[in-house]
Write a protein that holds these residues in place. Structure first.
Motif, PDB file in Angstrom:
ATOM      1  N   TYR A  70      43.758  55.602  42.673  1.00 14.87           N
ATOM      2  CA  TYR A  70      44.125  54.224  42.373  1.00 14.87           C
ATOM      3  C   TYR A  70      43.130  53.263  43.024  1.00 14.87           C
ATOM      4  O   TYR A  70      42.743  53.439  44.186  1.00 14.87           O
ATOM      5  CB  TYR A  70      45.533  53.902  42.864  1.00 14.87           C
ATOM      6  CG  TYR A  70      46.630  54.493  42.000  1.00 14.87           C
ATOM      7  CD1 TYR A  70      46.605  54.322  40.621  1.00 14.87           C
ATOM      8  CD2 TYR A  70      47.681  55.203  42.568  1.00 14.87           C
ATOM      9  CE1 TYR A  70      47.603  54.857  39.826  1.00 14.87           C
ATOM     10  CE2 TYR A  70      48.694  55.738  41.783  1.00 14.87           C
ATOM     11  CZ  TYR A  70      48.643  55.564  40.402  1.00 14.87           C
ATOM     12  OH  TYR A  70      49.634  56.096  39.610  1.00 14.87           O
ATOM     13  N   ALA A  71      42.735  52.273  42.262  1.00 14.68           N
ATOM     14  CA  ALA A  71      41.836  51.251  42.794  1.00 14.68           C
ATOM     15  C   ALA A  71      42.563  50.444  43.862  1.00 14.68           C
ATOM     16  O   ALA A  71      43.749  50.134  43.707  1.00 14.68           O
ATOM     17  CB  ALA A  71      41.366  50.331  41.671  1.00 14.68           C
ATOM     18  N   PRO A  72      41.877  50.090  44.936  1.00 10.89           N
ATOM     19  CA  PRO A  72      42.512  49.231  45.939  1.00 10.89           C
ATOM     20  C   PRO A  72      42.766  47.846  45.352  1.00 10.89           C
ATOM     21  O   PRO A  72      41.985  47.367  44.516  1.00 10.89           O
ATOM     22  CB  PRO A  72      41.464  49.172  47.058  1.00 10.89           C
ATOM     23  CG  PRO A  72      40.160  49.412  46.366  1.00 10.89           C
ATOM     24  CD  PRO A  72      40.467  50.380  45.249  1.00 10.89           C
ATOM     25  N   HIS A  73      43.840  47.219  45.770  1.00 12.81           N
ATOM     26  CA  HIS A  73      44.094  45.865  45.295  1.00 12.81           C
ATOM     27  C   HIS A  73      43.207  44.895  46.075  1.00 12.81           C
ATOM     28  O   HIS A  73      43.271  44.817  47.296  1.00 12.81           O
ATOM     29  CB  HIS A  73      45.552  45.470  45.484  1.00 12.81           C
ATOM     30  CG  HIS A  73      45.841  44.057  45.036  1.00 12.81           C
ATOM     31  ND1 HIS A  73      45.834  43.696  43.705  1.00 12.81           N
ATOM     32  CD2 HIS A  73      46.100  42.928  45.746  1.00 12.81           C
ATOM     33  CE1 HIS A  73      46.089  42.400  43.609  1.00 12.81           C
ATOM     34  NE2 HIS A  73      46.246  41.909  44.837  1.00 12.81           N
ATOM     35  N   VAL A  74      42.350  44.204  45.347  1.00 16.81           N
ATOM     36  CA  VAL A  74      41.426  43.249  45.961  1.00 16.81           C
ATOM     37  C   VAL A  74      41.760  41.871  45.408  1.00 16.81           C
ATOM     38  O   VAL A  74      41.760  41.671  44.192  1.00 16.81           O
ATOM     39  CB  VAL A  74      39.963  43.604  45.647  1.00 16.81           C
ATOM     40  CG1 VAL A  74      39.026  42.614  46.324  1.00 16.81           C
ATOM     41  CG2 VAL A  74      39.650  45.024  46.078  1.00 16.81           C
ATOM     42  N   SER A  75      42.048  40.945  46.272  1.00 20.72           N
ATOM     43  CA  SER A  75      42.464  39.619  45.830  1.00 20.72           C
ATOM     44  C   SER A  75      41.415  38.558  46.157  1.00 20.72           C
ATOM     45  O   SER A  75      41.060  38.360  47.321  1.00 20.72           O
ATOM     46  CB  SER A  75      43.795  39.249  46.491  1.00 20.72           C
ATOM     47  OG  SER A  75      44.248  37.991  46.032  1.00 20.72           O
ATOM     48  N   TYR A  76      40.908  37.935  45.111  1.00 19.22           N
ATOM     49  CA  TYR A  76      40.035  36.769  45.240  1.00 19.22           C
ATOM     50  C   TYR A  76      40.698  35.622  44.491  1.00 19.22           C
ATOM     51  O   TYR A  76      41.379  35.843  43.481  1.00 19.22           O
ATOM     52  CB  TYR A  76      38.652  37.025  44.639  1.00 19.22           C
ATOM     53  CG  TYR A  76      37.754  37.905  45.483  1.00 19.22           C
ATOM     54  CD1 TYR A  76      36.927  37.353  46.455  1.00 19.22           C
ATOM     55  CD2 TYR A  76      37.741  39.283  45.299  1.00 19.22           C
ATOM     56  CE1 TYR A  76      36.097  38.162  47.225  1.00 19.22           C
ATOM     57  CE2 TYR A  76      36.920  40.094  46.067  1.00 19.22           C
ATOM     58  CZ  TYR A  76      36.097  39.532  47.019  1.00 19.22           C
ATOM     59  OH  TYR A  76      35.285  40.329  47.781  1.00 19.22           O
ATOM     60  N   ASN A  77      40.465  34.411  44.953  1.00 23.58           N
ATOM     61  CA  ASN A  77      41.087  33.247  44.337  1.00 23.58           C
ATOM     62  C   ASN A  77      40.048  32.406  43.607  1.00 23.58           C
ATOM     63  O   ASN A  77      38.947  32.170  44.110  1.00 23.58           O
ATOM     64  CB  ASN A  77      41.768  32.386  45.402  1.00 23.58           C
ATOM     65  CG  ASN A  77      42.575  31.259  44.791  1.00 23.58           C
ATOM     66  OD1 ASN A  77      43.511  31.497  44.031  1.00 23.58           O
ATOM     67  ND2 ASN A  77      42.208  30.025  45.105  1.00 23.58           N
TER      68      ASN A  77
END
Length: 260
Positions: free
Chosen positions: A154-161
């Motif tokens: 599973y791809a890591p959850h990466v959060s950019y805004n």
């Protein structure tokens, strides 16, 4: 041999471990997707995958399929953006989640295939009967191109805004850069927040695909030229010095100007 019996025998052979499974193998990591376009969140996920399996063995897999709304970029255009992110291994496949034409280049007895997917995309690999979550303890080669062994992580959850548009996603990128009310300067700021870098030629390509309201941007350029014509030589030099500091080289402005 009866066809059914032969099929069963082949199936048993594929299911069983053999001595060849213990030998030297190459693990290739595939990151399939549409990438319309690739943003910083994709790049961060790729970097994580490349760290696990090595940059040389990690591939972006995407198709040449386009549609004006959700998939405006063809493979060549996507590859140009992905390469600018510093990623060299970009593969074209009719079906990114079943890239048989790419896997055919590898030895089926010595190549282990690992897909990176988002948890919400796990159903895309449901066609694989021999699909296992990768755990580093077993590494079975894919063996059969038509019905291979395959692993997934599973791809890591990466959060950019994206300012004013929320968490970065393909949909929000297209909204931000397809905003018909935005001026060129604002689109440039949004582009940099999405990509993490600025390239005038790619900016030109992306905006021309995503933002069809060229009139307002053309007016902006015309306004610039009117101001330039009324500048003194000293003011003009100051203007181009500022542009050079901003863009690195004023010749990079030409693709933007020529698209208007």
């Amino acid at each position: 041999m009866n066809k059914l019996v032969e099929q069963i025998v082949n199936e048993i052979k594929l299911q069983l471990f053999s001595e060849e499974d213990k030998g030297d193998k190459t693990i290739i990591a595939l990151y399939p997707g549409r990438f319309q376009p690739m943003g910083l969140h994709h790049k961060a996920a790729y970097d994580w995958l490349a760290k696990q399996f090595g940059e040389k063995n990690t591939y972006i897999v995407t198709s040449d399929k386009t549609d004006p709304q959700r998939s405006p970029f063809n493979f060549k255009e996507k590859k140009k953006i992905i390469n600018k992110h510093g990623i060299k291994n970009v593969v074209k496949a009719v079906s990114p989640y079943f890239p048989n034409e790419f896997l055919q280049k590898f030895d089926p007895k010595k190549t282990v295939v690992v897909y990176m997917i988002g948890e919400k995309d796990s159903g895309r690999l449901s066609g694989y009967r021999r699909l296992t979550k990768y755990n580093k303890t077993t590494s079975i080669p894919y063996k059969d191109i038509n019905n291979p062994y395959a692993y997934y992580v599973y791809a890591p959850h990466v959060s950019y805004n994206i300012p004013s548009f929320g968490e970065m996603s393909g949909t929000n990128i297209r909204k931000a850069l397809g905003d018909r009310e935005a001026k060129l300067s604002e689109l440039k700021t949004r582009f940099k927040s999405v990509m993490g870098w600025f390239d005038a030629d790619i900016f030109n390509m992306v905006i021309s695909k995503m933002n069809t309201n060229r009139g307002k941007l053309k007016e902006d350029i015309n306004d610039w030229f009117r101001v330039l014509l009324n500048m003194s030589q000293e003011q003009g030099q100051m203007f181009f010095d500022i542009l050079k500091k901003e863009y690195g080289d004023t010749k990079d402005l030409m693709p933007i100007i020529s698209m208007m």
